[in-house]
Design an enzyme around this catalytic site. Structure first.
Site, PDB file in Angstrom:
ATOM      1  N   LYS A   7       0.861  -1.181   0.000  1.00 51.99           N
ATOM      2  CA  LYS A   7       0.000   0.000   0.000  1.00 51.99           C
ATOM      3  C   LYS A   7       0.895   1.227   0.000  1.00 51.99           C
ATOM      4  CE  LYS A   7      -2.435   0.699   3.750  1.00 51.99           C
ATOM      5  NZ  LYS A   7      -3.556   0.494   4.687  1.00 51.99           N
TER       6      LYS A   7
ATOM      7  N   CYS B  10      -0.094  14.919  -5.984  1.00 54.40           N
ATOM      8  CA  CYS B  10      -0.724  14.213  -7.099  1.00 54.40           C
ATOM      9  C   CYS B  10      -1.893  13.357  -6.627  1.00 54.40           C
ATOM     10  CB  CYS B  10       0.316  13.318  -7.788  1.00 54.40           C
ATOM     11  SG  CYS B  10      -0.360  12.361  -9.159  1.00 54.40           S
TER      12      CYS B  10
ATOM     13  N   CYS C 131      -3.659  11.831  -9.438  1.00 50.33           N
ATOM     14  CA  CYS C 131      -3.958  11.061 -10.655  1.00 50.33           C
ATOM     15  C   CYS C 131      -3.045   9.840 -10.788  1.00 50.33           C
ATOM     16  CB  CYS C 131      -3.831  11.944 -11.891  1.00 50.33           C
ATOM     17  SG  CYS C 131      -2.122  12.287 -12.405  1.00 50.33           S
TER      18      CYS C 131
ATOM     19  N   CYS D  45       2.601  16.642  -7.572  1.00 54.60           N
ATOM     20  CA  CYS D  45       2.049  16.826  -8.916  1.00 54.60           C
ATOM     21  C   CYS D  45       3.132  17.390  -9.827  1.00 54.60           C
ATOM     22  CB  CYS D  45       0.865  17.796  -8.843  1.00 54.60           C
ATOM     23  SG  CYS D  45       0.252  18.350 -10.446  1.00 54.60           S
TER      24      CYS D  45
ATOM     25  N   HIS E  49      -1.279  15.125 -14.939  1.00 53.65           N
ATOM     26  CA  HIS E  49      -2.741  14.945 -14.963  1.00 53.65           C
ATOM     27  C   HIS E  49      -3.356  15.553 -16.225  1.00 53.65           C
ATOM     28  CE1 HIS E  49      -2.018  18.807 -12.817  1.00 53.65           C
ATOM     29  NE2 HIS E  49      -2.982  19.198 -13.627  1.00 53.65           N
TER      30      HIS E  49
END
Ligand code: FES
Length: 73
Positions: A23, A40, A42, A51, A55
């Site tokens: 995980k 992030c 996405c 990020c 995306h």
């Protein structure tokens, strides 16, 4: 069993980030954030957990509408 496995795989959003871990969890101390940081959501960034703008391409290719969460101090 094979069918179930395929169905399970098709629901995955993470195709590249730390796949060896059961995980993916990240702990960020808010004190380590300078002014603001974009994280992030996405799963396509090359700079996890931040990020990097990936995306935009993901949204263009899939019709999705995802973007980062921005934490401001
Ligand atoms: Fe994933 Fe921006 S790169 S949210």
């Amino acid at each position: 069993a094979r069918k179930r496995c395929q169905a399970k795989n098709s629901g995955r959003c993470n195709n590249q980030i730390r796949k060896h871990e059961p995980k993916v969890v990240d702990m960020i101390d808010v004190e380590d954030i300078a002014e603001k940081a974009a994280f992030c959501r996405c799963w396509k960034t090359k700079n996890w957990p931040y990020c990097d703008g990936s995306h935009a391409e993901h949204n263009k290719q899939t019709g999705d509408n995802v973007g980062p969460v921005v934490i401001k101090k």
